[in-house]
Design an enzyme around this catalytic site. Structure first.
Site, PDB file in Angstrom:
ATOM      1  N   GLU A 108     -42.691  32.325  72.940  1.00 26.96           N
ATOM      2  CA  GLU A 108     -41.460  32.946  73.403  1.00 26.96           C
ATOM      3  C   GLU A 108     -40.311  32.481  72.513  1.00 26.96           C
ATOM      4  O   GLU A 108     -40.161  31.293  72.260  1.00 26.96           O
ATOM      5  CB  GLU A 108     -41.198  32.564  74.879  1.00 26.96           C
ATOM      6  CG  GLU A 108     -42.308  33.047  75.808  1.00 26.96           C
ATOM      7  CD  GLU A 108     -41.940  33.012  77.288  1.00 26.96           C
ATOM      8  OE1 GLU A 108     -40.796  32.651  77.629  1.00 26.96           O
ATOM      9  OE2 GLU A 108     -42.824  33.347  78.106  1.00 26.96           O
ATOM     10  N   HIS A 131     -34.982  36.131  75.991  1.00 30.20           N
ATOM     11  CA  HIS A 131     -36.223  35.509  75.543  1.00 30.20           C
ATOM     12  C   HIS A 131     -37.291  36.585  75.452  1.00 30.20           C
ATOM     13  O   HIS A 131     -37.122  37.688  75.964  1.00 30.20           O
ATOM     14  CB  HIS A 131     -36.643  34.320  76.413  1.00 30.20           C
ATOM     15  CG  HIS A 131     -37.125  34.657  77.794  1.00 30.20           C
ATOM     16  ND1 HIS A 131     -36.297  35.082  78.802  1.00 30.20           N
ATOM     17  CD2 HIS A 131     -38.371  34.609  78.337  1.00 30.20           C
ATOM     18  CE1 HIS A 131     -37.004  35.264  79.911  1.00 30.20           C
ATOM     19  NE2 HIS A 131     -38.272  34.997  79.667  1.00 30.20           N
ATOM     20  N   HIS A 159     -41.430  37.828  75.772  1.00 29.41           N
ATOM     21  CA  HIS A 159     -42.683  37.610  76.502  1.00 29.41           C
ATOM     22  C   HIS A 159     -43.836  38.096  75.631  1.00 29.41           C
ATOM     23  O   HIS A 159     -44.005  39.309  75.470  1.00 29.41           O
ATOM     24  CB  HIS A 159     -42.683  38.389  77.822  1.00 29.41           C
ATOM     25  CG  HIS A 159     -41.986  37.704  78.947  1.00 29.41           C
ATOM     26  ND1 HIS A 159     -41.826  38.279  80.180  1.00 29.41           N
ATOM     27  CD2 HIS A 159     -41.440  36.469  79.034  1.00 29.41           C
ATOM     28  CE1 HIS A 159     -41.188  37.437  80.984  1.00 29.41           C
ATOM     29  NE2 HIS A 159     -40.931  36.335  80.304  1.00 29.41           N
ATOM     30  N   ASP A 166     -39.606  31.873  85.327  1.00 30.73           N
ATOM     31  CA  ASP A 166     -38.229  32.271  85.008  1.00 30.73           C
ATOM     32  C   ASP A 166     -37.354  32.178  86.260  1.00 30.73           C
ATOM     33  O   ASP A 166     -36.224  31.685  86.212  1.00 30.73           O
ATOM     34  CB  ASP A 166     -38.184  33.715  84.481  1.00 30.73           C
ATOM     35  CG  ASP A 166     -38.797  33.861  83.097  1.00 30.73           C
ATOM     36  OD1 ASP A 166     -38.891  32.846  82.379  1.00 30.73           O
ATOM     37  OD2 ASP A 166     -39.175  34.990  82.741  1.00 30.73           O
TER      38      ASP A 166
HETATM   39 ZN   LIG Z   1     -39.858  34.725  80.871  1.00 29.16          ZN
END
Ligand SMILES: [Zn+2]
Length: 134
Positions: free
Chosen positions: A23, A78, A80, A91
């Site tokens: 990530e 971010h 994935h 998260d």
């Molecule tokens: Zn995430």
């Protein structure tokens, strides 16, 4: 409707595509109407392949700059690697109310508002956005 710079979105997608096994993350700047700038940050999470933690030094530097009249921090992004642009339970556990969360994966991108309530995990509400030039 909230607007995101098309260039910014394309660049963040490219950063994510360059590191498909982990990530990537960074900070987002703008105002209540528009996300206009970003700043990549190191992902300092212990397991960066499935979670993220923005380097606190980058976060504190941005908050300090904002207090001194710099760009306004509105949230962060971010990626994935899984392909799913939905916030994970992980998260949700670290979601701080009031921030925008941009999640990218492949060609997909979704924006979420973190709050003390929300349709997803009791923490996130989807935010519709459109891209704008540049
Ligand atoms: Zn995430």
């Amino acid at each position: 409707m909230l607007e995101i710079s098309r260039t910014l979105l394309e660049e963040i997608r490219a950063l994510a595509a360059a590191e498909p096994g982990r990530e990537v993350c960074g900070l987002l700047f703008g105002d209540e109407d528009r996300i206009t700038a970003y700043d990549p940050a190191d992902n300092v999470a212990e397991a960066p392949e499935r979670t993220f933690e923005i380097d606190p030094r980058a976060l504190f530097a941005a908050l300090r700059a904002e207090r001194q009249g710099g760009p306004r921090l509105v949230g962060h992004y971010h990626s994935h690697p899984s392909g799913d642009v939905t916030p994970s339970a992980c998260d949700a556990a670290m979601a701080e109310p009031g921030r925008l969360w941009l999640i990218v994966s492949g060609g997909d991108a979704r924006l979420w508002q973190a709050g003390s309530t929300g349709a997803l995990h009791g923490r996130f509400s989807p935010v519709t956005f459109k891209t704008c030039d540049p």
